[in-house]
Write an enzyme that holds these catalytic residues in place. Structure first.
Site, PDB file in Angstrom:
ATOM      1  N   HIS A 180      62.399 -43.511  79.220  1.00 34.67           N
ATOM      2  CA  HIS A 180      61.882 -42.472  80.102  1.00 34.67           C
ATOM      3  C   HIS A 180      61.497 -41.222  79.332  1.00 34.67           C
ATOM      4  O   HIS A 180      60.459 -40.619  79.581  1.00 34.67           O
ATOM      5  CB  HIS A 180      62.928 -42.129  81.169  1.00 34.67           C
ATOM      6  CG  HIS A 180      64.290 -41.826  80.614  1.00 34.67           C
ATOM      7  ND1 HIS A 180      64.962 -42.666  79.752  1.00 34.67           N
ATOM      8  CD2 HIS A 180      65.130 -40.759  80.778  1.00 34.67           C
ATOM      9  CE1 HIS A 180      66.131 -42.150  79.434  1.00 34.67           C
ATOM     10  NE2 HIS A 180      66.245 -40.979  80.039  1.00 34.67           N
ATOM     11  N   ASP A 202      65.225 -32.407  81.460  1.00 39.65           N
ATOM     12  CA  ASP A 202      66.236 -32.661  82.477  1.00 39.65           C
ATOM     13  C   ASP A 202      66.069 -34.110  82.881  1.00 39.65           C
ATOM     14  O   ASP A 202      64.990 -34.518  83.333  1.00 39.65           O
ATOM     15  CB  ASP A 202      66.109 -31.732  83.689  1.00 39.65           C
ATOM     16  CG  ASP A 202      67.391 -31.747  84.502  1.00 39.65           C
ATOM     17  OD1 ASP A 202      68.403 -31.216  84.008  1.00 39.65           O
ATOM     18  OD2 ASP A 202      67.398 -32.310  85.607  1.00 39.65           O
ATOM     19  N   THR A 242      68.822 -27.314  74.671  1.00 39.20           N
ATOM     20  CA  THR A 242      69.913 -28.215  75.002  1.00 39.20           C
ATOM     21  C   THR A 242      71.135 -27.885  74.156  1.00 39.20           C
ATOM     22  O   THR A 242      71.022 -27.336  73.053  1.00 39.20           O
ATOM     23  CB  THR A 242      69.512 -29.688  74.777  1.00 39.20           C
ATOM     24  OG1 THR A 242      70.574 -30.543  75.234  1.00 39.20           O
ATOM     25  CG2 THR A 242      69.248 -29.974  73.307  1.00 39.20           C
ATOM     26  N   ALA A 286      74.150 -33.001  71.907  1.00 38.01           N
ATOM     27  CA  ALA A 286      73.790 -33.472  70.569  1.00 38.01           C
ATOM     28  C   ALA A 286      72.958 -34.743  70.614  1.00 38.01           C
ATOM     29  O   ALA A 286      72.019 -34.915  69.828  1.00 38.01           O
ATOM     30  CB  ALA A 286      75.053 -33.691  69.743  1.00 38.01           C
ATOM     31  N   GLY A 321      74.945 -41.183  76.783  1.00 36.20           N
ATOM     32  CA  GLY A 321      74.931 -41.140  78.243  1.00 36.20           C
ATOM     33  C   GLY A 321      75.166 -42.518  78.850  1.00 36.20           C
ATOM     34  O   GLY A 321      76.058 -43.267  78.444  1.00 36.20           O
TER      35      GLY A 321
END
Length: 212
Positions: free
Chosen positions: A197, A74, A13, A16, A161
């Site tokens: 998740h 992902d 990835t 961060a 996010g």
């Protein structure tokens, strides 16, 4: 089914926030992690049609380039009223500068256009697909999900996010209002089940593919 032994591991990835979460989850298991960004590895084009396909693409690219095992995630937000969007394109909604405040505004605008005001019209789930790839091309995957609803305005400054917009089912606070410990749970030495998740996917990964 192959198992991964503790040692040097590439986290595939350049994000961060995602790296912090994965490092935290890997902490108890004895891995020496380095990110694809730290190694200067290019980000492969995510051409897959599912979370699993894109996780495999990223893990295999990092494992091949670094000649080390690689772990990739992902993940994204699937909104029922938007037929599963943004889904695998969740990061793209934030643009090249990864502006998730803008992504959340765009998402809210789409929901407003549909008149999705009531909580029952704002259901969504976070999805995480994890892939481990080895330099010889072998790959293993797992998947974790958490159901919830979307709130507006966003609440909290933790996580990253879409976390401040996501209220997990059965909880009164968004992921943006929760600490990493609350979201992760289920780690070595605790009886708390994983909530997020990514933590749920990681618990499956540990059970099936990490250690003896």
């Amino acid at each position: 089914m192959r198992r991964l032994q503790p040692g040097r591991l590439v986290v595939a990835t350049h994000n961060a926030g995602k790296l912090r979460e994965i490092d935290d989850l890997l902490g108890p298991y004895g891995f020496d992690t380095v990110s694809a960004g730290e190694l200067g590895l290019p980000e492969p084009e995510e051409t897959g049609q599912t979370f699993e396909e894109n996780a495999i693409l990223k893990a295999r690219a990092a494992a091949e380039a670094a000649e080390l095992p690689a772990l990739s995630d992902d993940s994204g937000l699937a909104v029922d009223a938007l037929d599963g969007a943004p889904g695998i394109h969740s990061a793209r909604w934030a643009g090249p500068d990864r502006d998730f405040a803008r992504a959340m505004r765009n998402l809210e605008e789409e929901l407003q256009k549909l008149g999705a005001i009531a909580p029952e019209r704002r259901t969504a789930r976070f999805v995480s697909a994890l892939a481990i790839a080895w330099p010889d091309g072998h790959v293993e995957t797992v998947r974790g999900e958490i159901e919830g609803t979307l709130v507006w305005p966003p609440r909290g400054e933790q996580g990253f996010g879409y976390d401040p917009m996501f209220l997990p089912e059965g909880h009164a606070r968004t992921f943006g209002e929760m600490s990493a410990e609350e979201k992760h749970g289920g780690r070595a030495g605790t009886d708390t089940p994983p909530l997020s998740h990514r933590a749920r996917a990681f618990a499956l990964l540990v059970e099936a593919h990490i250690g003896e």
